[in-house]
Write an enzyme that holds these catalytic residues in place. Structure first.
Site: not given
Ligand code: IMP
Ligand code: MG
Length: 178
Positions: A98-99, A102, A130, A151-152, A158, A164
């Protein structure tokens, strides 16, 4: 495009060193296994390409497309699998690539889904984490960097499907969101 960047958080070189460290651990932990390395598209595409070339274990590579975000910067809270993996997870050890994690909503959904599909073991490897934003608890085995609320973008990540292709990870200027 780099004019839109407020600050660089991690340079290409810092990322490369961190990816190397993650790969060393995975090579050690999986030396007797044949895991599936599962990338969550689209954000993981650069991270997974870099890390798998540093793995010397016998692995198979697959992808899943999962959506939890709209075009903005906040999780919608609901998760859809828009492209399932092509291999069967049944009885397999899986390392999710995973990138960034969050809220944790996406990952907790995917982990539960993979176990429901019969996966033997599921571990998470993320480039960025995060922790202060977590809404759902997830166990992360491999993580390179913890970051704050920023937010990165870049290195696969992206804003509106842009940025990207930046080789570093950075934060956008406020005015880009206006
Ligand atoms: P989560 O379900 O809230 O943990 O979100 C995960 C997904 O949201 C990641 O796989 C990213 O694709 C996207 N995401 C979360 N934070 C960022 C950020 O800071 N920049 C870009 N994409 C993000
Ligand atoms: Mg993702």
């Amino acid at each position: 495009m780099t004019n839109d960047i407020e600050k660089v958080l991690f340079s290409a070189n810092q990322i490369d060193l961190a990816v190397n460290k993650l790969a060393v651990k995975i090579n050690e932990d999986y030396k007797d296994d044949k895991p599936i390395v599962l990338g969550l598209l689209t954000g993981c595409f650069i991270f997974i390409s870099d890390i798998v070339r540093k793995l010397n274990i016998s692995c198979q590579i697959d992808f899943m497309c999962v959506r939890s975000y709209g075009s903005g910067t906040v999780s919608t809270g609901s998760v859809n699998i828009t492209k399932p993996m092509t291999m069967s997870p049944k009885g397999r050890k899986i390392i999710i690539m995973e990138d960034i994690i969050d809220s944790g909503i996406t990952l907790s959904y995917v982990v539960k889904y993979l176990y429901e599909q019969g996966a033997a073991d599921v571990k998470i490897c993320t480039l960025l984490n995060k922790p202060s934003r977590r809404q759902v608890q997830v166990d992360i085995t491999y993580s390179a960097f913890d970051i704050d609320n920023d937010f990165v973008v870049g290195y696969g990540m992206d804003y509106n499907n842009k940025y990207r292709n930046l080789p570093f990870i950075g934060v956008l200027k406020e005015e880009i969101y206006l």
